[in-house]
Design a protein around this motif. Structure first.
Motif, PDB file in Angstrom:
ATOM      1  N   ASP A  69       0.850  -1.189   0.000  1.00 57.11           N
ATOM      2  CA  ASP A  69       0.000   0.000   0.000  1.00 57.11           C
ATOM      3  C   ASP A  69       0.887   1.241   0.000  1.00 57.11           C
ATOM      4  O   ASP A  69       1.675   1.441   0.927  1.00 57.11           O
ATOM      5  CB  ASP A  69      -0.884  -0.028   1.249  1.00 57.11           C
ATOM      6  N   ASP A  70       0.773   2.097  -1.041  1.00 61.11           N
ATOM      7  CA  ASP A  70       1.570   3.325  -1.045  1.00 61.11           C
ATOM      8  C   ASP A  70       0.772   4.549  -0.584  1.00 61.11           C
ATOM      9  O   ASP A  70       1.319   5.636  -0.457  1.00 61.11           O
ATOM     10  CB  ASP A  70       2.203   3.581  -2.415  1.00 61.11           C
ATOM     11  N   ALA A  77       5.570   5.312  -1.340  1.00 68.71           N
ATOM     12  CA  ALA A  77       5.795   4.690  -2.645  1.00 68.71           C
ATOM     13  C   ALA A  77       7.263   4.342  -2.830  1.00 68.71           C
ATOM     14  O   ALA A  77       7.612   3.244  -3.295  1.00 68.71           O
ATOM     15  CB  ALA A  77       5.325   5.627  -3.751  1.00 68.71           C
ATOM     16  N   ALA A  78       8.159   5.267  -2.486  1.00 64.11           N
ATOM     17  CA  ALA A  78       9.591   5.004  -2.624  1.00 64.11           C
ATOM     18  C   ALA A  78      10.031   3.871  -1.709  1.00 64.11           C
ATOM     19  O   ALA A  78      10.827   3.003  -2.104  1.00 64.11           O
ATOM     20  CB  ALA A  78      10.384   6.275  -2.327  1.00 64.11           C
ATOM     21  N   ALA A  79       9.493   3.851  -0.485  1.00 62.27           N
ATOM     22  CA  ALA A  79       9.853   2.784   0.457  1.00 62.27           C
ATOM     23  C   ALA A  79       9.347   1.436  -0.035  1.00 62.27           C
ATOM     24  O   ALA A  79      10.060   0.421   0.048  1.00 62.27           O
ATOM     25  CB  ALA A  79       9.277   3.096   1.843  1.00 62.27           C
ATOM     26  N   ALA A  80       8.127   1.404  -0.556  1.00 62.15           N
ATOM     27  CA  ALA A  80       7.567   0.145  -1.053  1.00 62.15           C
ATOM     28  C   ALA A  80       8.346  -0.344  -2.270  1.00 62.15           C
ATOM     29  O   ALA A  80       8.582  -1.550  -2.437  1.00 62.15           O
ATOM     30  CB  ALA A  80       6.091   0.330  -1.419  1.00 62.15           C
ATOM     31  N   ALA A  81       8.772   0.581  -3.134  1.00 62.36           N
ATOM     32  CA  ALA A  81       9.565   0.203  -4.301  1.00 62.36           C
ATOM     33  C   ALA A  81      10.910  -0.372  -3.884  1.00 62.36           C
ATOM     34  O   ALA A  81      11.387  -1.373  -4.439  1.00 62.36           O
ATOM     35  CB  ALA A  81       9.769   1.423  -5.205  1.00 62.36           C
ATOM     36  N   THR A  82      11.525   0.238  -2.892  1.00 59.82           N
ATOM     37  CA  THR A  82      12.814  -0.254  -2.383  1.00 59.82           C
ATOM     38  C   THR A  82      12.667  -1.648  -1.788  1.00 59.82           C
ATOM     39  O   THR A  82      13.507  -2.533  -2.017  1.00 59.82           O
ATOM     40  CB  THR A  82      13.375   0.722  -1.339  1.00 59.82           C
ATOM     41  N   LYS A  83      11.590  -1.860  -1.035  1.00 61.81           N
ATOM     42  CA  LYS A  83      11.343  -3.183  -0.450  1.00 61.81           C
ATOM     43  C   LYS A  83      11.079  -4.226  -1.533  1.00 61.81           C
ATOM     44  O   LYS A  83      11.514  -5.380  -1.413  1.00 61.81           O
ATOM     45  CB  LYS A  83      10.162  -3.115   0.518  1.00 61.81           C
ATOM     46  N   ALA A  84      10.373  -3.828  -2.586  1.00 67.07           N
ATOM     47  CA  ALA A  84      10.094  -4.761  -3.675  1.00 67.07           C
ATOM     48  C   ALA A  84      11.386  -5.237  -4.321  1.00 67.07           C
ATOM     49  O   ALA A  84      11.569  -6.435  -4.584  1.00 67.07           O
ATOM     50  CB  ALA A  84       9.199  -4.092  -4.717  1.00 67.07           C
ATOM     51  N   ALA A  85      12.301  -4.313  -4.569  1.00 73.10           N
ATOM     52  CA  ALA A  85      13.581  -4.691  -5.165  1.00 73.10           C
ATOM     53  C   ALA A  85      14.379  -5.589  -4.218  1.00 73.10           C
ATOM     54  O   ALA A  85      14.992  -6.578  -4.644  1.00 73.10           O
ATOM     55  CB  ALA A  85      14.380  -3.434  -5.507  1.00 73.10           C
ATOM     56  N   GLU A 100       3.793  10.223  -6.464  1.00 68.33           N
ATOM     57  CA  GLU A 100       4.206   8.959  -5.870  1.00 68.33           C
ATOM     58  C   GLU A 100       4.816   8.039  -6.933  1.00 68.33           C
ATOM     59  O   GLU A 100       5.799   7.337  -6.687  1.00 68.33           O
ATOM     60  CB  GLU A 100       3.011   8.282  -5.206  1.00 68.33           C
ATOM     61  N   GLY A 101       4.222   8.044  -8.122  1.00 65.47           N
ATOM     62  CA  GLY A 101       4.775   7.251  -9.206  1.00 65.47           C
ATOM     63  C   GLY A 101       6.171   7.704  -9.583  1.00 65.47           C
ATOM     64  O   GLY A 101       7.052   6.882  -9.864  1.00 65.47           O
ATOM     65  N   ASP A 102       6.397   9.022  -9.581  1.00 60.98           N
ATOM     66  CA  ASP A 102       7.725   9.550  -9.887  1.00 60.98           C
ATOM     67  C   ASP A 102       8.750   9.098  -8.845  1.00 60.98           C
ATOM     68  O   ASP A 102       9.879   8.719  -9.192  1.00 60.98           O
ATOM     69  CB  ASP A 102       7.692  11.076  -9.930  1.00 60.98           C
TER      70      ASP A 102
END
Length: 366
Positions: A69-70, A77-85, A100-102
Motif C-alpha cells: 500500500d503506497d 511509494a519510494a519505500a515500497a519500491a525499495t522493499k520490492a527490489a 508517488e509514481g515519480d
C-alpha cells in the motif's frame, strides 16, 4: 514489428517442471482516499497471476504476487519500491498518483525493475522518466485534455465555459490541456481560475460562476473537492454543467456528492469491458462478484505484458523486458498493445461518461 499472441502462454509456456517462483508486485493506494483505484489494480493483477499460473506459469515457473500500500504518498511509494527490489520482485504494476509514481520510478530505474502503471496520466511521467524500464498503459493528460476540449466545443456551442484547477501538478496540467483542446476546436474559455484544495465548501467559487453566467465548468482537480463544488451548484439550484477529469471516476466522488453527482460528466479511460478482447475475462470477474471497471482490466493486461516479455527473453532485467516490449506487440485483454519510444502505450485514450444514481456509464454515441 512482430505481434505476439498471448494465447501461446497457455500451451507453450506450460512445458517443463515447476521451477522457482517469479516474484512480482502490486504497489498502489489500498487505503486512504484513492483506495478504490488501488483495489481495482490489485484485483486485476491478482486474477492475471492466477490465470497464468493455472495455465502452467511461465515455462514452468509460477508467479508470486506481493502487495503493498503506497497510500498515494511519495515516501510510502519510494519505500515500497525499495522493499520490492530487496525481496526480489522483478516487475511492479501500480501507482495511481503522479508524484508517488515519480518517486517510485526513480527506484525502479536505479534497481533495474520493469514497472507498468495502468493509471498515471501526467505527461511528465514518461516525458521525463528516469529510465527505459518505466512504461504506462494509461492515456496521457494531453490526450485527456484534447478529448475534453473537443467534446466541450461540440456539445456546448455558445455556452460560456470556465476551466478551474486545484493548483496540483495533475490539476494544472489537465487544465492547460483542456484549454489547448478547446482552443484547437476554435473556442476560447470564458474563465480560467484556480481554487485552494481541501476547503470545507466552494460556495464562493460557485457564486462567482453563476454571477458570470458560466454555463459549463470543467474542474481539473480531485474527487473530494469536485464533490463539494457539485453540492454547492445543487444547493444554488444552478443548471451549470459540471465536468471533470478521470479523478472523478471514483465511488468516493459519488458518495461525497450524493444526489449532486447525478448528471456530472467525466473524461475517463476507455471502458475496456465493452471490448471483444475482454469478454471472457470480464465474465470470469463477474462470476466471482467483481465488476471489472476502471483499472481492473488494464492491471490484468500489465501482468500479461510482463509474462509475454519474460517468456520471450528469459530475463528478469527491466531493461531487457522493456526493450522487448518496445519492439513487439502483445495481444492482451485490452487488444494489441505496443509502446512508443517514450514508454507510452499505443491504445485508445478517453471517453465521456455521465454519473447516474450510483455509478457512471459511457455517454451514448451521438
Amino acid at each position: 514489428m512482430r505481434r505476439i499472441l498471448f494465447g501461446f502462454l497457455a500451451a507453450a509456456l506450460a512445458a517443463g517442471p515447476a521451477l522457482a517462483d517469479i516474484r512480482i508486485a502490486v504497489i498502489a493506494p489500498l487505503s486512504g482516499p484513492y483506495q478504490t483505484l488501488g483495489q481495482e489494480i490489485q484485483a486485476g493483477a491478482t486474477r492475471a497471476v492466477a490465470d497464468i499460473n493455472a495455465a502452467g506459469g511461465i515455462k514452468g515457473e509460477m508467479l508470486k504476487l506481493d502487495i503493498a500500500d503506497d497510500v498515494c504518498r511519495s515516501d510510502k511509494a519510494a519505500a515500497a519500491a525499495t522493499k520490492a527490489a530487496a525481496r526480489g520482485d522483478v516487475f511492479v504494476v501500480g501507482h495511481v498518483c503522479a508524484a508517488e509514481g515519480d518517486a517510485a520510478a526513480a527506484v525502479y530505474a536505479d534497481k533495474g525493475l520493469l514497472a507498468i502503471t495502468p493509471a498515471i496520466t501526467a505527461n511528465d511521467f514518461t516525458d521525463h522518466r528516469p529510465g527505459p524500464s518505466i512504461l504506462r498503459l494509461a492515456a496521457r493528460d494531453d490526450a485527456q485534455g484534447a478529448a475534453a476540449g473537443a467534446y466541450l466545443a461540440k456539445a456546448y456551442p455558445g455556452r460560456r465555459i470556465a476551466i478551474v484547477n486545484d493548483g496540483s501538478p495533475y490539476g494544472k496540467a489537465l487544465a492547460e490541456a483542456v484549454a489547448a483542446g478547446l482552443n484547437a476546436a476554435g473556442v476560447k474559455e470564458s474563465r480560467s481560475d484556480s481554487f485552494e484544495p481541501g476547503a470545507k465548501d466552494y460556495a464562493g467559487l460557485v457564486d462567482v460562476m453563476i454571477d458570470d453566467a458560466i454555463g459549463v465548468i470543467f474542474v481539473a482537480g480531485y474527487d473530494g473537492d469536485a464533490a463539494l463544488i457539485a453540492r454547492a451548484l445543487k444547493s444554488r439550484g444552478s443548471d451549470i454543467v459540471l465536468i471533470g477529469g478521470d479523478a472523478l471516476a471514483t465511488s468516493e466522488f459519488g458518495l461525497a456528492a450524493g444526489d449532486a453527482a447525478r448528471g456530472t460528466l467525466i473524461t475517463a479511460f476507455t471502458d475496456w469491458r465493452s471490448k471483444p478482447t475482454a469478454t471472457a475475462v470480464a465474465s470470469a470477474f463477474r462470476a466471482d462478484g467483481v465488476e471489472p471497471r476502471g483499472f481492473v482490466l488494464p492491471a490484468y493486461a500489465a501482468v500479461q505484458l510482463f509474462a509475454a516479455a519474460r517468456a520471450a527473453t528469459g530475463s528478469d532485467k527491466g531493461g531487457d523486458l522493456a526493450a522487448w516490449l518496445g519492439a513487439n506487440s502483445v495481444d492482451t485483454v485490452l487488444g494489441p498493445v505496443s509502446f512508443d519510444a517514450k514508454g507510452d502505450a499505443r491504445l485508445p485514450g478517453f471517453e465521456i461518461f455521465r454519473w447516474g444514481t450510483e455509478s457512471f456509464e459511457p455517454l451514448p454515441a451521438s
